[in-house]
Write an enzyme that holds these catalytic residues in place. Structure first.
Site, PDB file in Angstrom:
ATOM      1  N   SER A 183       0.838  -1.208   0.000  1.00 43.58           N
ATOM      2  CA  SER A 183       0.000   0.000   0.000  1.00 43.58           C
ATOM      3  C   SER A 183       0.870   1.254   0.000  1.00 43.58           C
ATOM      4  O   SER A 183       1.948   1.273   0.613  1.00 43.58           O
ATOM      5  CB  SER A 183      -0.893  -0.001   1.243  1.00 43.58           C
TER       6      SER A 183
ATOM      7  N   TYR B  34      -2.023   5.545  -4.325  1.00 48.94           N
ATOM      8  CA  TYR B  34      -3.154   6.451  -4.113  1.00 48.94           C
ATOM      9  C   TYR B  34      -2.834   7.769  -4.801  1.00 48.94           C
ATOM     10  O   TYR B  34      -1.676   8.185  -4.844  1.00 48.94           O
ATOM     11  CB  TYR B  34      -3.378   6.700  -2.611  1.00 48.94           C
TER      12      TYR B  34
ATOM     13  N   THR C 219      -5.300   3.004  -7.293  1.00 52.54           N
ATOM     14  CA  THR C 219      -6.637   2.892  -6.701  1.00 52.54           C
ATOM     15  C   THR C 219      -7.417   4.166  -6.995  1.00 52.54           C
ATOM     16  O   THR C 219      -6.974   5.262  -6.664  1.00 52.54           O
ATOM     17  CB  THR C 219      -6.512   2.676  -5.184  1.00 52.54           C
TER      18      THR C 219
ATOM     19  N   LYS D 170      -7.472  -0.115  -9.891  1.00 52.60           N
ATOM     20  CA  LYS D 170      -8.222  -0.811  -8.830  1.00 52.60           C
ATOM     21  C   LYS D 170      -9.413   0.037  -8.387  1.00 52.60           C
ATOM     22  O   LYS D 170      -9.257   1.221  -8.098  1.00 52.60           O
ATOM     23  CB  LYS D 170      -7.309  -1.067  -7.630  1.00 52.60           C
TER      24      LYS D 170
ATOM     25  N   HIS E 202     -13.720  -1.936  -2.725  1.00 48.06           N
ATOM     26  CA  HIS E 202     -12.853  -1.589  -1.594  1.00 48.06           C
ATOM     27  C   HIS E 202     -13.326  -2.303  -0.314  1.00 48.06           C
ATOM     28  O   HIS E 202     -13.248  -1.759   0.780  1.00 48.06           O
ATOM     29  CB  HIS E 202     -12.856  -0.067  -1.400  1.00 48.06           C
TER      30      HIS E 202
HETATM   31  C1  FNR Z   1      -7.928  -1.659   2.649  1.00 50.16           C
HETATM   32  N1  FNR Z   1      -7.972  -1.489   1.265  1.00 50.16           N
HETATM   33  C2  FNR Z   1      -7.027  -0.685   0.660  1.00 50.16           C
HETATM   34  N2  FNR Z   1      -7.010  -0.567  -0.690  1.00 50.16           N
HETATM   35  C3  FNR Z   1      -6.060   0.169  -1.308  1.00 50.16           C
HETATM   36  O1  FNR Z   1      -6.074   0.265  -2.534  1.00 50.16           O
HETATM   37  N3  FNR Z   1      -5.079   0.781  -0.569  1.00 50.16           N
HETATM   38  C4  FNR Z   1      -5.021   0.715   0.792  1.00 50.16           C
HETATM   39  O2  FNR Z   1      -4.137   1.262   1.423  1.00 50.16           O
HETATM   40  C5  FNR Z   1      -6.055  -0.026   1.441  1.00 50.16           C
HETATM   41  N4  FNR Z   1      -6.071  -0.127   2.801  1.00 50.16           N
HETATM   42  C6  FNR Z   1      -6.980  -0.962   3.413  1.00 50.16           C
HETATM   43  C7  FNR Z   1      -6.913  -1.128   4.794  1.00 50.16           C
HETATM   44  C8  FNR Z   1      -7.783  -2.003   5.419  1.00 50.16           C
HETATM   45  C9  FNR Z   1      -7.702  -2.175   6.912  1.00 50.16           C
HETATM   46  C10 FNR Z   1      -8.733  -2.729   4.652  1.00 50.16           C
HETATM   47  C11 FNR Z   1      -9.655  -3.725   5.311  1.00 50.16           C
HETATM   48  C12 FNR Z   1      -8.801  -2.557   3.291  1.00 50.16           C
HETATM   49  C13 FNR Z   1      -8.933  -2.256   0.440  1.00 50.16           C
HETATM   50  C14 FNR Z   1      -8.333  -3.599   0.048  1.00 50.16           C
HETATM   51  O3  FNR Z   1      -7.271  -3.450  -0.855  1.00 50.16           O
HETATM   52  C15 FNR Z   1      -9.391  -4.500  -0.639  1.00 50.16           C
HETATM   53  O4  FNR Z   1      -9.969  -3.808  -1.709  1.00 50.16           O
HETATM   54  C16 FNR Z   1     -10.463  -4.996   0.325  1.00 50.16           C
HETATM   55  O5  FNR Z   1      -9.979  -5.177   1.621  1.00 50.16           O
HETATM   56  C17 FNR Z   1     -11.017  -6.303  -0.210  1.00 50.16           C
HETATM   57  O6  FNR Z   1     -12.075  -6.729   0.531  1.00 50.16           O
HETATM   58  P1  FNR Z   1     -11.995  -7.858   1.701  1.00 50.16           P
HETATM   59  O7  FNR Z   1     -11.209  -9.033   1.166  1.00 50.16           O
HETATM   60  O8  FNR Z   1     -11.320  -7.201   2.871  1.00 50.16           O
HETATM   61  O9  FNR Z   1     -13.420  -8.138   1.944  1.00 50.16           O
END
Ligand code: FNR
Length: 352
Positions: free
Chosen positions: A105, A126, A152, A228, A252
């Protein structure tokens, strides 16, 4: 001991402070999209094939140029030191041992170079207001050997995550955005009735990011580029026409636009719109080997798994969790009569 990936959530809930559990578990708004992801995945039926003569299914694949032992990568997730002192380093090392990609990330709590040294990685970007910072992150990711860039696009602002608002959630002092340490640190300042991470996002992220910006990014980097957070097939088509290498069909994990469709329901139309010459990944709600098969049967090249691996990280069980997932994919392929992932793509799907 966990028997399924979902078991780690309760184990983690018992081990974590409530506000950290909520930060990970939560979705935006009334969490309708969060729960819809699961309901929609559960509704997908796959019709198994018999007499396939398979004893040892082949789970391997190539994802964005990386050899992977199964069609799974670790989703980019911010601030993993919230869950474990070794955070991303531990999860990236477990992914390397399991032979799958790990997505770093922008908001990782260790520097991307240290994480990239653990094994095969991609870098998630990001869209920050500071364009020079974007360029420097992209250069650093390429230099560190990250094999692809996932940008993203579903966070123009952070979704309103009411659990964080109610908890006045802020990062503890020892958890930082290690790639962008010079940036404002309001993510650490607890303000009653506000989420400090949302406040940080509002000041650091560019809300008006557009197709022109994506075109610029495509011109800027040689790395494979994946977008994404795509749900509409028209956006997916435009991303590919613009020269990107793929999309992640994602809401997300229900953390951004509450009311969005389940990712698994958005997948088929996206696959129809982009055809077969690009990578289509799916995330949001994937919790089992069966879910992996559901996504592949509906046309995905692979999936990203999010929260279950953070829950496993919190209880020091990441190797076990990835082993369990692999076993589940294996078992599901045997039961469905699939010798390889191409056969999974041929399964008949339905909706219960
Ligand atoms: C995320 N997600 C996320 N996505 C991204 O592009 N950059 C990021 O820094 C983060 N940070 C993040 C932190 C936490 C605590 C969570 C739970 C999620 C989203 C992540 O990449 C993904 O899209 C989802 O978590 C997928 O869904 P599930 O598997 O958690 O249900």
């Amino acid at each position: 001991m966990a028997e399924t990936l979902t078991d780690y959530e309760q184990l983690a809930a018992d081990a974590l402070p409530q506000h950290i559990y909520d930060f990970v578990a939560g979705g935006s708004g009334s969490e309708t999209t969060l729960s819809r992801n699961r309901a929609a995945l559960d509704a997908i039926t796959l019709t198994p094939r018999m007499l396939a003569g398979v004893a040892e299914p082949d789970l391997s694949c190539t994802l964005l140029g990386l050899q992977s032992t199964m069609p799974v990568a670790v989703a980019p997730m911010a601030y993993q030191r919230l869950l474990h002192p070794e955070g991303e380093l531990l999860l990236a090392s477990a992914a390397a041992t399991a032979g799958i990609p790990f997505v770093i990330s922008t908001l990782s709590s260790f520097p991307l170079e240290k994480i990239a040294a653990c094994g095969p990685t991609w870098f998630q970007l990001y869209w920050l207001r500071d364009r020079a910072l974007i360029t420097s992150l992209v250069d650093r990711a390429a230099e560190a050997g990250c094999g692809a860039l996932l940008v993203t696009v579903d966070v123009p602002v952070m979704g309103r995550r009411l659990r964080d608002v109610r908890n006045s959630f802020a990062l503890p002092p020892d958890v930082v955005a290690a790639n962008i340490v010079d940036m404002v640190t309001e993510a650490h300042s607890a303000v009653p009735g506000l989420s400090a991470v949302a406040a940080h996002t509002a000041s650091a992220f560019e809300p008006a990011v557009s197709w022109d910006d994506l075109e610029w990014l495509r011109r800027t980097t040689q790395l494979p580029l994946v977008v994404k957070g795509i749900l509409d097939p028209r956006d997916a088509r435009r991303v590919i026409d613009l020269g990107a290498d793929g999309v992640v069909v994602s809401n997300h994990g229900g953390r951004q636009f509450d009311g969005a469709p389940a990712s698994i329901d958005a997948l088929g139309p996206v696959v129809d719109a982009v055809g077969n010459d690009c990578t289509v990944l799916l995330d949001s709600g994937v919790r089992s080997g069966l879910d992996v098969l559901r996504a592949l049967a509906l046309g995905a090249s692979g999936v990203l798994v999010g929260r279950p691996l953070l829950w496993a990280l919190a209880v020091d069980a990441v190797d076990e969790a990835l082993g369990l997932l692999r076993q589940e994919v294996w078992d599901a392929m045997l039961l469905a009569g699939c010798a390889d992932l191409a056969a999974v793509g041929e399964l008949t799907t339905g909706r219960a």
